[in-house]
Design a protein around this motif. Structure first.
Motif, short mmCIF file in Angstrom:
data_model
loop_
_atom_site.label_atom_id
_atom_site.label_comp_id
_atom_site.label_asym_id
_atom_site.label_seq_id
_atom_site.Cartn_x
_atom_site.Cartn_y
_atom_site.Cartn_z
N ASN A 163 0.80 -1.23 0.00
CA ASN A 163 0.00 0.00 0.00
C ASN A 163 0.83 1.28 0.00
OD1 ASN A 163 -2.53 -1.36 0.07
ND2 ASN A 163 -2.20 -1.76 2.26
N ALA A 164 2.13 1.17 -0.21
CA ALA A 164 2.99 2.35 -0.16
C ALA A 164 2.59 3.37 -1.22
CB ALA A 164 4.45 1.94 -0.37
N LEU A 165 2.60 4.64 -0.83
CA LEU A 165 2.40 5.73 -1.77
C LEU A 165 3.72 6.01 -2.51
CD1 LEU A 165 0.43 8.17 0.56
CD2 LEU A 165 -0.53 6.75 -1.26
N ILE A 166 3.61 6.66 -3.67
CA ILE A 166 4.79 7.07 -4.43
C ILE A 166 4.77 8.58 -4.59
CG2 ILE A 166 6.04 6.91 -6.62
CD1 ILE A 166 4.81 4.16 -7.03
N LEU A 167 5.87 9.22 -4.22
CA LEU A 167 6.03 10.67 -4.39
C LEU A 167 7.17 10.91 -5.37
CD1 LEU A 167 6.02 13.35 -1.56
CD2 LEU A 167 7.47 13.57 -3.55
N GLU A 168 6.90 11.68 -6.41
CA GLU A 168 7.91 12.02 -7.41
C GLU A 168 8.55 13.37 -7.09
OE1 GLU A 168 6.64 11.40 -11.67
OE2 GLU A 168 4.68 11.34 -10.68
N ASP A 169 9.87 13.38 -7.00
CA ASP A 169 10.61 14.64 -6.93
C ASP A 169 10.98 15.00 -8.36
OD1 ASP A 169 12.44 16.70 -6.70
OD2 ASP A 169 13.43 15.87 -4.94
N CYS A 170 10.25 15.96 -8.91
CA CYS A 170 10.44 16.39 -10.31
C CYS A 170 11.19 17.72 -10.39
CB CYS A 170 9.10 16.53 -11.01
SG CYS A 170 7.99 15.13 -10.86
N ALA A 171 11.90 18.08 -9.33
CA ALA A 171 12.52 19.40 -9.27
C ALA A 171 13.42 19.68 -10.47
CB ALA A 171 13.32 19.55 -7.97
N GLN A 172 14.10 18.64 -10.97
CA GLN A 172 15.04 18.83 -12.07
C GLN A 172 14.51 18.29 -13.40
OE1 GLN A 172 18.77 17.02 -10.91
NE2 GLN A 172 19.08 18.41 -9.20
N ALA A 173 13.23 17.94 -13.46
CA ALA A 173 12.80 17.13 -14.60
C ALA A 173 11.51 17.58 -15.28
CB ALA A 173 12.65 15.67 -14.15
N ILE A 174 11.12 18.83 -15.12
CA ILE A 174 9.88 19.24 -15.77
C ILE A 174 9.98 19.00 -17.28
CG2 ILE A 174 10.55 21.66 -16.09
CD1 ILE A 174 7.61 22.34 -15.34
N GLY A 175 8.91 18.46 -17.86
CA GLY A 175 8.89 18.18 -19.28
C GLY A 175 9.37 16.79 -19.66
N ALA A 176 9.94 16.05 -18.71
CA ALA A 176 10.38 14.68 -18.99
C ALA A 176 9.17 13.74 -19.03
CB ALA A 176 11.39 14.22 -17.95
N GLU A 177 9.34 12.59 -19.70
CA GLU A 177 8.21 11.69 -19.89
C GLU A 177 8.63 10.22 -19.76
OE1 GLU A 177 6.55 12.40 -23.74
OE2 GLU A 177 6.14 14.54 -23.37
N VAL A 178 7.66 9.40 -19.38
CA VAL A 178 7.79 7.94 -19.42
C VAL A 178 6.62 7.41 -20.24
CG1 VAL A 178 7.88 5.80 -18.09
CG2 VAL A 178 8.89 7.89 -17.14
N ASP A 179 6.92 6.71 -21.31
CA ASP A 179 5.88 6.19 -22.20
C ASP A 179 4.89 7.28 -22.62
OD1 ASP A 179 6.79 3.53 -22.30
OD2 ASP A 179 5.80 3.06 -20.40
N GLY A 180 5.40 8.48 -22.87
CA GLY A 180 4.56 9.58 -23.32
C GLY A 180 3.77 10.27 -22.23
N VAL A 181 3.97 9.86 -20.99
CA VAL A 181 3.25 10.47 -19.86
C VAL A 181 4.22 11.36 -19.09
CG1 VAL A 181 1.94 10.02 -17.74
CG2 VAL A 181 1.74 8.46 -19.68
N LYS A 182 3.79 12.59 -18.78
CA LYS A 182 4.66 13.56 -18.11
C LYS A 182 4.99 13.13 -16.69
CE LYS A 182 4.27 16.72 -21.46
NZ LYS A 182 5.40 17.05 -22.36
#
Length: 416
Positions: free
Chosen positions: A165-184
């Motif tokens: 049940n762990a949550l996932i938090l993304e630190d996107c501080a350096q990565a705005i505009g990056a994508e995985v499989d077309g998803v931001k």
């Protein structure tokens, strides 16, 4: 062979390209001046610019809740409290990340579990995460380091398969505009943060953003970071409404001028990212025959990086990396050894034992407590080089950089 500039020879690059960021146009200045003239300098007086910033990101990421804050660090701190991280809660974090990603957790007394990186990359190892997840894990924190996206979708699928049940938090501080499989990035986990500090691709000088999928977490975050006005206007949960007047402790809201600066650049953001990718393609074409370094262009084929900077792995063991960089600097290449260090080796974590931080902590004598090795991130941190993420390099300038690398490589015996 041509003599190295380090030893009195002629520099390979006569004029080093200037790195200047952000790009602030006359219309940007006029826009901010108009905000000042209209007295839009506090959210409590006029909220339009901050509302606009949040709406931009909700549409961009297709996410329901967004909160503009004064820094990425404040966004992290708010997120940790909003989801209920408290003393003893297990949180898996990357060791190779900026300190602000992890340090707020010591104020909650969380049980911090460091994960290693993938081999020769700055990204958290999904395999190591799998080994360290337990039924007690409350949060997994991933950093899209240097603009290279972590495959968060693989972590989510694995957690679901094994009923964690762990949550996932993304630190996107350096990565705005990056994508995985077309998803931001920013829309892959349960929560995400962005930073608008000056070095970032999209900047307000300072500022941050918290992205949330869960409505209750969002309303808690408002109580934690915006005082009164916003709480009265937006909080619908009856249990939380009784705290609207007092709030829950902080004033982390973004300054409207920072929000205005971000909004002015928002429509240009994709162009900025594309220009960096174009520069990376030129580097890849020009650096394909330089044996001393390996350019880090793309880590996973299904991802699209946004390049916080241009990274090289130094793979030549014959010459010390600091001497190699010194020789390149003398030739006019503004490259440096990356300053990011694995956090599990830092002294603060040798004394931190999942107790909430207090200033008494600083009175303790730091120990040399042995840290379990995380080989890949330790090795990576010692051989990664950083070149600024130029916006407007020409092909000729990239070739000049490559020629400087080749010159140093041909003369490397003189550096031993």
């Amino acid at each position: 062979m041509e003599k190295l500039a380090l030893f009195g020879g002629k520099k390979a690059i006569d004029t080093t390209p200037e790195y200047k960021w952000p790009i602030i146009t006359p219309s940007d200045k006029d826009y901010l001046l108009k905000m000042i003239e209209e007295n839009e300098i506090s959210y409590n007086f006029k909220s339009e610019e901050i509302d606009r910033l949040e709406m931009n990101f909700k549409k961009y990421l297709k996410m329901p809740y967004c909160l503009a804050l004064n820094s990425g660090t404040s966004a992290l701190y708010t997120a940790f409290i909003a989801i209920g991280i408290s003393e003893g809660d297990e949180v898996i974090v990357p060791s190779y990340t900026f300190p602000a990603t992890v340090i707020p957790l010591i104020h909650m007394g969380a049980k911090i579990i460091f994960a290693d990186s993938e081999n020769n990359t700055p990204l958290i190892s999904i395999e190591d995460v799998k080994k360290k997840v337990s039924k007690e894990t409350k949060l997994i924190l991933v950093t899209h380091m240097d603009g290279f996206p972590v495959q968060v979708n693989l972590i989510r699928a694995w957690l679901k398969e094994h009923e964690y049940n762990a949550l996932i938090l993304e630190d996107c501080a350096q990565a705005i505009g990056a994508e995985v499989d077309g998803v931001k990035v920013g829309s892959l986990g349960d929560l995400a943060i962005f930073s608008f500090q000056q070095k970032k691709l999209l900047t307000g000088g300072e500022g941050g953003l918290l992205i949330i999928k869960n409505k209750e977490y969002y309303e808690r975050a408002i109580l934690l970071s915006y005082l009164q006005k916003r709480s009265f206007e937006e909080i619908s949960d009856g249990r939380l409404q009784q705290y609207c007047y007092t709030g829950l402790g902080f004033n982390f809201r973004i300054h409207p001028l920072a929000a205005g600066m971000v909004n002015q650049q928002f429509s240009k953001m994709d162009n900025y990212a594309d220009k960096r990718r174009q520069n990376m393609r030129m580097f890849e074409e020009s650096f394909n025959s330089i044996p001393e370094v390996k350019l880090i262009g793309r880590i996973h084929e299904n991802t699209l990086p946004s390049y916080f900077s241009f990274k090289f792995l130094y793979v030549d063991e014959a010459v010390d990396i600091t001497k190699y960089v010194e020789a390149l600097n003398a030739e006019g290449v503004p490259i440096v050894v990356s300053t990011t260090k694995p956090l599990h080796l830092e002294p603060i974590f040798s004394n931190f034992n999942s107790n909430k931080f207090s200033m008494d902590f600083l009175n303790k004598k730091l120990t040399s407590q042995f840290a379990d090795p995380l080989i890949y991130c330790e090795t990576y941190s010692k051989k990664v080089l950083r070149l600024p993420a130029y916006y407007d390099l020409t092909k000729e300038q990239v070739i000049e950089f490559a020629n400087a690398f080749r010159k140093v490589g041909k003369n490397k015996n003189s550096l031993k």
